[in-house]
Design an enzyme around this catalytic site. Structure first.
Site, short mmCIF file in Angstrom:
data_model
loop_
_atom_site.label_atom_id
_atom_site.label_comp_id
_atom_site.label_asym_id
_atom_site.label_seq_id
_atom_site.Cartn_x
_atom_site.Cartn_y
_atom_site.Cartn_z
N GLU A 110 -0.42 -5.17 6.10
CA GLU A 110 0.91 -5.24 5.47
C GLU A 110 1.80 -6.24 6.20
O GLU A 110 2.53 -7.01 5.57
CB GLU A 110 1.57 -3.86 5.45
CG GLU A 110 0.91 -2.90 4.48
CD GLU A 110 1.42 -1.46 4.59
OE1 GLU A 110 1.28 -0.73 3.61
OE2 GLU A 110 1.94 -1.09 5.66
N SER A 123 2.11 5.06 -2.32
CA SER A 123 2.35 5.54 -3.68
C SER A 123 3.39 4.71 -4.43
O SER A 123 3.28 4.54 -5.65
CB SER A 123 2.77 7.01 -3.64
OG SER A 123 3.92 7.18 -2.83
N LYS A 149 6.77 1.24 8.98
CA LYS A 149 5.68 1.27 8.01
C LYS A 149 4.40 1.72 8.71
O LYS A 149 4.32 1.72 9.93
CB LYS A 149 5.48 -0.11 7.39
CG LYS A 149 6.56 -0.44 6.36
CD LYS A 149 6.29 -1.75 5.63
CE LYS A 149 4.95 -1.87 4.99
NZ LYS A 149 4.62 -0.80 4.04
N THR A 176 0.85 -1.20 0.00
CA THR A 176 0.00 0.00 0.00
C THR A 176 0.88 1.25 0.00
O THR A 176 1.97 1.24 0.59
CB THR A 176 -0.90 -0.02 1.25
OG1 THR A 176 -1.80 -1.13 1.14
CG2 THR A 176 -1.72 1.26 1.37
N LYS A 204 13.93 7.67 2.19
CA LYS A 204 13.48 6.84 3.32
C LYS A 204 14.65 6.18 4.07
O LYS A 204 14.44 5.52 5.08
CB LYS A 204 12.55 5.73 2.83
CG LYS A 204 11.45 6.16 1.87
CD LYS A 204 10.42 7.02 2.56
CE LYS A 204 9.27 7.41 1.66
NZ LYS A 204 8.45 6.32 1.21
N ASP A 229 6.26 -4.10 -1.27
CA ASP A 229 5.61 -3.05 -0.49
C ASP A 229 6.58 -1.88 -0.29
O ASP A 229 7.80 -2.05 -0.43
CB ASP A 229 5.17 -3.61 0.88
CG ASP A 229 4.05 -2.79 1.52
OD1 ASP A 229 3.74 -1.69 1.01
OD2 ASP A 229 3.49 -3.25 2.53
N ALA A 266 7.88 1.58 2.18
CA ALA A 266 8.23 1.78 3.59
C ALA A 266 8.35 3.28 3.84
O ALA A 266 8.60 4.06 2.92
CB ALA A 266 9.55 1.09 3.93
C1 5RP Z 1 1.39 2.24 4.19
C2 5RP Z 1 2.86 2.12 4.17
C3 5RP Z 1 3.58 2.62 2.97
O1 5RP Z 1 4.34 1.59 2.43
C4 5RP Z 1 4.46 3.76 3.36
O2 5RP Z 1 3.66 4.76 3.96
C5 5RP Z 1 5.22 4.34 2.16
O3 5RP Z 1 4.35 5.04 1.35
P1 5RP Z 1 4.81 5.73 0.00
O4 5RP Z 1 5.22 4.64 -0.93
O5 5RP Z 1 3.57 6.46 -0.47
O6 5RP Z 1 5.95 6.67 0.31
O7 5RP Z 1 3.49 1.63 5.08
O8 5RP Z 1 0.85 1.84 5.41
#
Ligand code: 5RP
Length: 235
Positions: free
Chosen positions: A107, A32, A98, A30, A125, A85, A87
């Protein structure tokens, strides 16, 4: 989000797509970055790739459905080959924070059901010490304030200081997760001993799950303007 960050996220997702093989059972993350992966996977499915996927949120489920990616559940498909996924943070030991997208419970369940969890992310990140990003902790809504205080006391014992506050939705009410719970965002700045904090959080009644993912990610695919770097074991 800047165009550069989004381009890096897409680049990482494209590298992750190379890991997908015909017939795989795949966990869909989940956020972007994961959404880029789902979009790319959907395009491959449209060209005949056969996979079955388990989404980690209602948001991702809707995206995958719209792309006609065949979906399953962990009840029908309890073991997955690969989960991709995003992070919010990762450190040199491949420990993650996360839950920025409030999907941490599903997740973590999906990651734990997968032979491999591979993280896709942009360079922003990467940290030496986890905690710059507020740690999300998913809690039952019953006794929220009591649990919040318990989490704050436990965190202090684990060497963390900072605010522990319920996350709010744009309408001002407490945010409610897909599982019907609340989220406490813990703004610690630094988490000196993530394992100790994780153990303590796991033992608090009312804590459903927390956003420290320790020992789950096999590799991180991290991208920036220079290209893609793989940290860990992608095989
Ligand atoms: C969702 C998460 C996402 O993986 C995390 O927030 C990273 O998000 P993005 O890819 O939008 O930077 O843990 O619960």
């Amino acid at each position: 989000m800047s165009d550069k960050a989004d381009a890096a996220k897409r680049l990482a997702a494209a590298r992750a797509l190379e890991l997908v093989r015909d017939g795989m059972r795949i966990g869909l993350g989940t956020g972007s970055t994961a959404a880029h992966f789902v979009a790319l996977l959907g395009a491959q499915v449209g060209q005949g790739l056969r996979v079955i996927a388990v989404p980690t949120s209602e948001r991702t489920r809707e995206q995958a459905l719209a792309l006609s990616i065949p979906l399953s559940t962990l009840d029908e498909t309890p073991e997955l080959d690969l989960t991709i996924d995003g992070a919010d943070e990762f450190d040199p030991a491949l420990r993650l924070i996360k839950g920025g997208g409030a999907a941490l419970l599903r997740e973590k369940i999906v990651a734990a059901a997968s032979a491999r969890m591979i993280v896709v992310t942009d360079r922003s990140k990467q940290v030496d010490t986890l905690g710059r990003f507020p740690l999300p902790v998913e809690v039952d809504r019953f006794g929220l304030e009591s649990t919040r205080r318990h989490v704050a006391r436990l965190a202090a014992d684990a060497g963390c200081s900072g605010t522990v506050a319920p996350r709010r939705a744009p309408d001002g009410h407490f945010l409610v997760t897909d599982g019907g719970h609340a989220i406490l965002d813990c703004s610690f700045g630094a988490i000196p001993d993530p394992e100790k904090l994780a153990r303590g959080l796991n033992a608090i009644p009312g804590v459903v799950e927390h956003g420290l993912f320790i020992g789950l990610a096999k590799a991180i695919i991290v991208a920036d303007e220079q290209g893609v770097e793989v940290i860990g074991d992608i095989a």
